[in-house]
Scaffold this active site. Structure first.
Site, short mmCIF file in Angstrom:
data_model
loop_
_atom_site.label_atom_id
_atom_site.label_comp_id
_atom_site.label_asym_id
_atom_site.label_seq_id
_atom_site.Cartn_x
_atom_site.Cartn_y
_atom_site.Cartn_z
N CYS A 1 0.84 -1.20 0.00
CA CYS A 1 0.00 0.00 0.00
C CYS A 1 0.87 1.25 0.00
O CYS A 1 0.56 2.24 -0.66
CB CYS A 1 -0.94 -0.01 1.21
SG CYS A 1 -0.10 -0.25 2.79
N HIS B 1 1.58 4.79 9.74
CA HIS B 1 0.66 3.73 9.33
C HIS B 1 -0.25 3.33 10.48
O HIS B 1 0.19 3.19 11.62
CB HIS B 1 1.47 2.49 8.88
CG HIS B 1 0.72 1.54 8.00
ND1 HIS B 1 -0.32 0.76 8.45
CD2 HIS B 1 0.84 1.26 6.67
CE1 HIS B 1 -0.78 0.03 7.45
NE2 HIS B 1 -0.10 0.31 6.37
#
Ligand SMILES: NC(=O)c1ccc[n+]([C@@H]2O[C@H](COP(=O)([O-])OP(=O)(O)OC[C@H]3O[C@@H](n4cnc5c(N)ncnc54)[C@H](OP(=O)(O)O)[C@@H]3O)[C@@H](O)[C@H]2O)c1
Length: 351
Positions: free
Chosen positions: A160, A187
């Site tokens: 990602c 994150h």
């Protein structure tokens, strides 16, 4: 697009596997893919339950019911399997065109080939493989999907973070030129962290409660970007912290440019990319006063927050890009799967 939807299966039905299935159904009629089977270690009741109810993305917008070995979704039957090894399943008997490996347990070529030997015609992995030699291609949709070719059987959808960072760095390198890059990934928590301190991770910091601390973790992002942008090899560094949120992350990107520039020029490059056909649906641009949760369920790979772009002197620029690490990435899995199968169907090779 094929005359019939391409048939795919999911191995691993956790955060990414479930988002892939749901994203396909949210795309609605006309999607070029059909999920015919999923495999996970979980029991059918739990699979039905976590498909219907999701703490991050809300209730499934459709009918979900398990009956026998079928997970019925809006009347479709998705066969539910519960096998811990690739060899436990007759993948060719499922008639699939592609397996989407979303368990994260198969990280090199030898492990990936177990699915091929067990009858899967080809595999798309939801993570970067251990090395570039472990896969036929690593794809970031919007940047290098033309690398997909008929002869490939093991393909990675990168990560990602790579999907967020690579298009932005490529744009900046092409438009302005980059000498050095430093990225900090901020994150949200993931399922490889415990809720309360617990053993079972070789990275000691990942034994710590996900919801108590900001936790620095190791990251392969710099090497992952170099695979996609070899022109920047040796000039990228990265670090990562996990923060106590459920979903949505961002990249804090600092670049030393090859020529003089300013925040306005960098934002202009990003605005133009967001408005371009190539990056439609992949890159967005905003200057609104957002917080991370505003991007929950956002399908873009990167949303550049132009209000946060800063420069220090003529060649040092910092920018911030948001991404829904689950939903954006799951949508890229579908984009790459569909494009890959289109290439296979038309027997296209690398020119
Ligand atoms: N979450 C993200 O934001 C994100 C984004 C991009 C890429 N990824 C990558 O995607 C992969 C999966 O991540 P995730 O967040 O979806 O993890 P997850 O929520 O833990 O899901 C993985 C699922 O696979 C199951 N599983 C484990 N071993 C299996 C096996 N041998 N066969 C079939 N299923 C098996 C797990 O079951 P158990 O729980 O019982 O082990 C779990 O349900 C990882 O490589 C991750 O790096 C994740």
């Amino acid at each position: 697009m094929a005359n019939r939807p391409y048939k795919i299966a999911l191995n691993g039905y956790g955060r990414i596997g479930r988002c892939v299935l749901r994203a396909l159904y949210e795309r609605g009629a006309g999607a070029g893919l059909e999920i015919v089977a999923l495999n996970d270690l979980a029991d059918q009741a739990s699979i039905e339950y976590l498909t219907r109810f999701d703490s991050t993305h809300g209730r499934f917008p459709g009918e979900v019911k398990v009956d026998g070995d079928c997970l019925h979704i809006n009347g479709d039957c998705v066969k539910v399997l519960r096998q811990p090894t690739p060899e436990g399943i007759d993948w060719s008997g499922l008639g699939i065109d592609l397996l989407l490996e979303c368990s994260g347990q198969y990280v090199n070529r030898a492990q990936g080939e177990r699915f091929l030997r067990a009858g899967a015609p080809r595999v798309l992995f939801s993570q970067p493989m251990a090395s570039e030699a472990d896969v036929d291609a690593t794809i970031v949709f919007g940047v290098n999907q033309e690398r997909l070719s008929h002869g490939q059987t093991l393909v990675s959808n990168a990560s990602c973070t790579t999907n967020c960072g690579v298009p932005l760095l490529k744009l900046l390198n092409d438009a302005i030129g980059l000498e050095q890059v430093f990225i900090t990934t901020i994150h949200s928590a993931m399922n490889d962290q415990p809720v309360i301190d617990a053993y079972h991770h070789e990275d000691l910091r990942r034994t710590r409660s996900a919801f108590q601390s900001v936790i620095p973790v190791s990251t392969g992002l710099a090497r992952g970007i170099e695979r996609l942008l070899p022109e920047l090899a040796g000039r990228i560094q990265a670090k990562a912290v996990r923060v106590p949120t459920l979903n949505v992350s961002c990249l804090d990107i600092t670049v030393l440019t090859s020529r003089d520039t300013c925040a306005d020029e960098v934002n202009q490059v990003m605005r133009e990319a967001a408005a371009s056909e190539r990056f439609a649906g992949l890159i967005a641009y905003t200057e609104l006063p957002h917080a991370s949760c505003d991007f929950n369920h956002d399908p873009h790979s990167a949303i550049v927050d132009g209000s946060q772009t800063r420069s220090s002197g003529p060649r040092l620029v910092n920018l911030l890009a948001w991404f829904d690490n689950e939903w954006g990435f799951a949508n890229r899995m579908l984009d790459v799967a569909e494009h890959y199968l289109h290439v296979i169907n038309h027997k296209k090779d690398i020119p």
